[in-house]
Design a protein around this motif. Structure first.
Motif, mmCIF file in Angstrom:
data_model
loop_
_atom_site.group_PDB
_atom_site.id
_atom_site.type_symbol
_atom_site.label_atom_id
_atom_site.label_comp_id
_atom_site.label_asym_id
_atom_site.label_seq_id
_atom_site.Cartn_x
_atom_site.Cartn_y
_atom_site.Cartn_z
ATOM 1 N N VAL A 71 0.844 -1.185 0.000
ATOM 2 C CA VAL A 71 0.000 0.000 0.000
ATOM 3 C C VAL A 71 0.885 1.243 0.000
ATOM 4 O O VAL A 71 1.794 1.371 0.820
ATOM 5 N N CYS B 213 -3.051 6.383 -0.233
ATOM 6 C CA CYS B 213 -4.175 5.784 0.491
ATOM 7 C C CYS B 213 -5.000 6.866 1.185
ATOM 8 O O CYS B 213 -4.468 7.720 1.884
ATOM 9 N N ARG B 214 -6.324 6.802 0.974
ATOM 10 C CA ARG B 214 -7.189 7.792 1.626
ATOM 11 C C ARG B 214 -8.049 7.175 2.718
ATOM 12 O O ARG B 214 -9.089 7.728 3.069
ATOM 13 N N GLN B 215 -7.660 5.977 3.169
ATOM 14 C CA GLN B 215 -8.341 5.350 4.317
ATOM 15 C C GLN B 215 -9.817 5.077 4.063
ATOM 16 O O GLN B 215 -10.619 5.103 4.989
ATOM 17 N N CYS B 216 -10.180 4.814 2.802
ATOM 18 C CA CYS B 216 -11.606 4.589 2.523
ATOM 19 C C CYS B 216 -12.044 3.192 2.958
ATOM 20 O O CYS B 216 -13.233 2.898 3.029
ATOM 21 N N ARG B 217 -11.100 2.316 3.234
ATOM 22 C CA ARG B 217 -11.332 0.961 3.761
ATOM 23 C C ARG B 217 -12.064 0.027 2.799
ATOM 24 O O ARG B 217 -12.530 -1.041 3.207
ATOM 25 N N GLN B 218 -12.167 0.384 1.546
ATOM 26 C CA GLN B 218 -12.799 -0.513 0.566
ATOM 27 C C GLN B 218 -12.050 -1.849 0.505
ATOM 28 O O GLN B 218 -12.651 -2.901 0.395
ATOM 29 N N CYS B 219 -10.722 -1.778 0.599
ATOM 30 C CA CYS B 219 -9.917 -2.986 0.455
ATOM 31 C C CYS B 219 -10.142 -3.958 1.613
ATOM 32 O O CYS B 219 -9.891 -5.153 1.475
ATOM 33 N N ILE C 166 -3.417 1.501 6.599
ATOM 34 C CA ILE C 166 -3.775 0.267 5.902
ATOM 35 C C ILE C 166 -2.479 -0.358 5.405
ATOM 36 O O ILE C 166 -1.721 0.279 4.668
ATOM 37 N N CYS D 4 -9.418 -0.982 -4.904
ATOM 38 C CA CYS D 4 -9.004 0.330 -4.382
ATOM 39 C C CYS D 4 -9.363 1.426 -5.392
ATOM 40 O O CYS D 4 -8.876 1.421 -6.513
ATOM 41 N N PRO D 5 -10.210 2.371 -4.976
ATOM 42 C CA PRO D 5 -10.641 3.401 -5.920
ATOM 43 C C PRO D 5 -9.555 4.451 -6.184
ATOM 44 O O PRO D 5 -9.713 5.277 -7.080
ATOM 45 N N PHE D 6 -8.488 4.458 -5.410
ATOM 46 C CA PHE D 6 -7.498 5.526 -5.533
ATOM 47 C C PHE D 6 -6.142 5.030 -6.026
ATOM 48 O O PHE D 6 -5.148 5.749 -5.934
ATOM 49 N N ALA E 206 -4.063 3.060 -4.805
ATOM 50 C CA ALA E 206 -3.043 3.146 -3.763
ATOM 51 C C ALA E 206 -2.316 1.824 -3.522
ATOM 52 O O ALA E 206 -1.361 1.767 -2.757
ATOM 53 N N ILE E 207 -2.779 0.756 -4.150
ATOM 54 C CA ILE E 207 -2.123 -0.548 -3.940
ATOM 55 C C ILE E 207 -1.407 -0.939 -5.222
ATOM 56 O O ILE E 207 -1.943 -0.809 -6.317
#
Ligand code: SF4
Ligand code: SF4
Ligand code: SF4
Lengths: 596, 196
Positions: free
Chosen positions: A540, A545-551, A566, A584-586, A588-589
């Protein structure tokens, strides 16, 4: 020979080999699976998986009729599937000895119920033998083959989880010569037309009387007189071990190993000789009912629980009430509570991709599940289906379930989910009916190329059999096509390709009527598959990472929220499957290098 | 076997940590020492990550294979939260060996549950004989995270005073050949830690 530590399953395999068993078949099921896996290692035993328990038992019964000693093994619920041939073989009898192993699971360690299969023996009118440790597994299975041939009956060999999976000392014996019985055509015995069956029924009843006579003197049933005859305990199987542990040498025991037909004379002799009679057994009051029918009062199920697995502590608390020995220092403060730790789909498991795609369509679908690793998809956060009942029930029950939903005006599409092994086991007839009846169901076959949950046994779709021979792998998609379902209603997808899997699901939702999705990718625990993942992982990027927690919603054990970040902090656990990357929508991974 | 006829050992951890291999080696060693041994394990789920336990009983003659609450003489926890879960199985006066490593279960990862705090402190207030063995840390230092189990095996062999068996030969026999040397080292380190 030197004593060796063997599990009950390993000892059954050893004993069957020593008894000259020539053919053995099974469908994998905990706690019975290791019997065939071990038996296949011995010389001169032809061992194979059947596509279900009925097929396995029928392979064995055919071998028996042909004159070979044969064995079939299954878990308790598997015997429900194989009940049809078992009950009729009771009438026909055997030629070569036939032993059917039923491994019951009191406590539901890995099963959907805790049925007590001892009750099958009187129903099927077959002899029953119950071992209580590994050495008895070895010697009793030898005795079971002899009994089967001597009394012309299949023998139900009933084990339980603690007998199957406990190791104790076994002294290996000398193998008997696997002499075949001659085969002579005998339709009056083996062609069970009504005229034959009526005659056979009478013969079976006579045979059972002779067997009961024998049971009174069989070495499998023994009285162990203790220091006193104040307390007498009638018991069998693992319950004997628990009873001995609790009551020790003080009490006397009637330890039953040949438990159908039950030895009335022996029970009477024992019951009359003791002042207080206890019946200690796990599960149903099977022995107790017989004791009461013989006119003896006893203490049984009013103190010994009907539900769950038995242990010495439970017996102690029931019969010898005293303060529980648990606990440590006096006035100790309360401890924090351990968080639940349910089994989960492995990191990189292909099923996770399927459920991730399904989860995004929750509003338009209802899932129906089945028995296998993918059954874990019912738990949060995936929550991929609403119910699961028994092996192979998802496709067939979905036909009725979709009908009921339609009737109440619920427009959601029913997604019925099962694995490749379950498909071969009993999913095919459900698929046939779903197609034939035009059910509004999407039948999903999660094809991971193996029976994963029970520890990776071959399926009919595998190119190798249990003995390591090359065989024809049966083609799942070709079978689906053979139902006549048009090709535009069949999709084969890689579940780790979220977009493609989702697109197939959308097509299925849009289509009225039957649809099939084959979600195909091998289990990551398979050795060669695991190798291909070596040195791969994802990481990550904390900047992005914007901490949206989708993952975290895909429930992968390798990705976690730790100290407010995360992280994928165990590159050994993470397989680099890339599923979290796709959710991940951003962006970040990203994939990690292979140089860490 | 001072006074009592038998000893009960319970090994608990998380699927994939190698508790089963540890119990296999331990039971074979006990057989070699001439004890009657029963070992019970519940397996069947291939997946990694669930709570697992294996139970070993040894003595002159063993009947029941499984260990109930309040019956374990030695509880070996391969993971901190598992020590809490299985604590009720420890008998009064029994020994708790605890590796303080943490493995988060999925409900904690997804935020539905929280991982407990002050586990070692709370347990030490309750357990008379608590031995903290940082096996995972030692295994990491040896460059072999997977040999955590052999560190613990070394520790419990020395705690139980079972040095008589040829443990190193057994370790060598049971672990994969390419991991042999590091596992033997792990075993030694564990034995030394427990002696302190
Ligand atoms: S064993 Fe295979 S199929 Fe089962 S959860 Fe693990 S990866 Fe998935
Ligand atoms: S890539 Fe992501 S989803 Fe796949 S195993 Fe690693 S952390 Fe889990
Ligand atoms: S999905 Fe991406 S952005 Fe959201 S928490 Fe996970 S890594 Fe961070």
């Amino acid at each position: 020979m030197k004593p060796v530590l063997l599990s009950g399953d390993e000892a059954v395999a050893r004993g069957a080999f020593e008894a000259g068993c020539a053919v053995a078949a099974a469908y994998p099921g905990t706690p019975s699976t290791e019997i065939l896996e071990n038996l296949a290692r011995y010389e001169n035993v032809w061992c194979q998986w059947g596509s279900n328990e009925k097929v396995a038992l029928e392979i064995a019964l055919g071998a028996s009729i042909g004159g070979a000693r044969a064995l079939a093994a299954m878990k308790h619920v598997g015997l429900n599937v194989a009940a049809d041939p078992l009950l009729s073989m009771g009438y026909a009898g055997v030629n070569g000895g036939l032993v059917v192993v039923s491994a019951d699971d009191p406590g539901c360690h890995s099963s959907q119920n805790e049925q007590d299969n001892r009750l099958y023996a009187p129903l099927a009118k077959v002899a029953m033998v119950e071992p209580s440790d590994s050495e008895e597994c070895r010697t009793y299975i030898r005795a079971a083959f002899d009994l089967s041939e001597a009394f012309d009956t299949p023998v139900l060999f009933r084990m339980t989880t603690r007998v199957c999976h406990s190791k104790s000392l076994v002294v290996p014996g000398v193998p008997r010569d696997p002499a075949m019985k001659p085969y002579v055509r005998n339709t009056g015995k083996f062609a069970l037309l009504p005229t034959v069956a009526r005659v056979r029924h009478r013969l079976v009843e006579e045979k059972l009387l002779a067997l009961e006579e024998y049971a009174n003197t069989s070495p499998l049933n023994r009285i162990e007189w203790g220091a006193s005859r104040e307390v007498g305990i009638i018991t069998s199987g693992i319950a004997y071990q628990h009873a001995r542990e609790v009551f020790g040498d003080g009490a006397s025991y009637l330890k039953l190993g040949l438990t159908f037909p039950l030895p009335s004379k022996l029970i009477r002799t024992f019951a009359r000789s003791v002042s207080r009679l206890y019946v200690i057994e796990e599960g149903e009051p099977y022995l107790e009912t017989k004791v009461r029918l013989l006119g003896f009062d006893c203490i049984g199920k009013e103190l010994v629980p009907l539900c769950g697995e038995l242990d010495a502590g439970i017996l102690r608390a029931a019969f010898l009430p005293q303060p529980s020995p648990a606990g440590q220092k006096e006035d100790a403060p309360a401890l924090p509570v351990a968080p639940p730790r349910p089994p989960v789909l492995c990191a990189g498991c292909p099923h996770r991709g399927f459920y991730a795609a399904l989860g995004r369509r929750k509003k338009s679908v209802v899932g129906v599940g089945d028995i296998g690793c993918y059954g874990l998809g019912v738990n949060p956060p995936l929550e991929g289906f609403d119910y699961s009942i028994c092996m192979g029930s998802s496709f067939s029950s979905a036909i009725g379930f979709s009908r009921a939903l339609a009737q109440r005006g619920d427009a959601r599409k029913v997604f019925a989910i099962l694995g490749d092994s379950t498909f071969f086991h009993s999913g095919i007839p459900g698929l046939v009916d779903a197609v034939h009846l035009g059910a509004n169901v999407c039948c999903c076959i999660l094809d991971n190329r193996i029976t994963a949950m029970t520890g990776h046994q071959e399926t009919p779709g595998t190119a190798r059999d249990l003995m390591g021979n090359e065989v024809v792998p049966v083609d799942v998609v070709a079978l689906v096509k053979a139902t006549g379902l048009p090709e535009e209603r069949i999709r084969v997808v890689d579940p780790l390709d979220l977009a493609a899997t989702g697109a197939a699901m959308d097509e299925a939702i849009a289509a009225q009527g039957p649809f099939v999705i084959v979600s195909r990718r091998p289990c990551v625990l398979l050795k060669d598959v695991a190798k291909s993942f070596e040195g791969q992982w994802c990481e990550v990027d904390q900047e992005l990472c914007r901490q949206c927690r989708q993952c975290l919603k895909i429930g992968c054990p390798a990705i976690a929220s730790k100290e407010g970040r995360i992280v994928i902090d165990d590159p050994v656990l993470c397989t680099g499957c890339g599923l979290c990357m796709q959710v991940c929508p951003f962006g970040a991974i990203r994939k990690g290098g292979s140089a860490r | 076997m001072s006074g009592r006829e038998e000893r009960n050992i319970l090994l608990v951890g998380v699927g994939g940590q190698g508790t089963i291999l540890t119990s296999k080696i331990l039971s074979q060693g006990l057989v070699d020492l001439g004890y009657d041994v029963k070992m019970s394990e519940i397996h069947g789920m291939a997946q990694r990550g669930g709570s697992v336990s294996t139970q070993i009983k040894y003595g002159r003659k063993i009947y029941a294979p499984n260990i109930g609450p309040g019956e374990a003489d030695l509880l070996v926890a391969f993971e901190k939260a598992e020590a809490l879960r299985w604590f009720p199985w420890l008998r009064k006066g029994g020994i708790l060996v605890l590796d303080p490593r943490e493995i988060y279960p999925v409900p904690v990862l997804t935020g539905e549950a929280t991982y407990p705090e002050n586990v070692v402190e709370s347990l030490s207030a309750v357990v008379e004989n608590l031995r903290v063995i940082e096996a995972a840390k030692v295994a990491n230092e040896l460059g072999s995270p997977r040999s955590q189990n052999m560190v613990l095996l070394g520790a419990l062999v020395s705690l139980l005073g079972l040095e008589g068996a040829a443990w190193k030969d057994l370790v060598a026999r049971f672990v994969p050949p390419k991991a042999r040397d590091v596992n033997l080292l792990a075993f030694e380190r564990g034995a030394a830690l427990a002696m302190r």
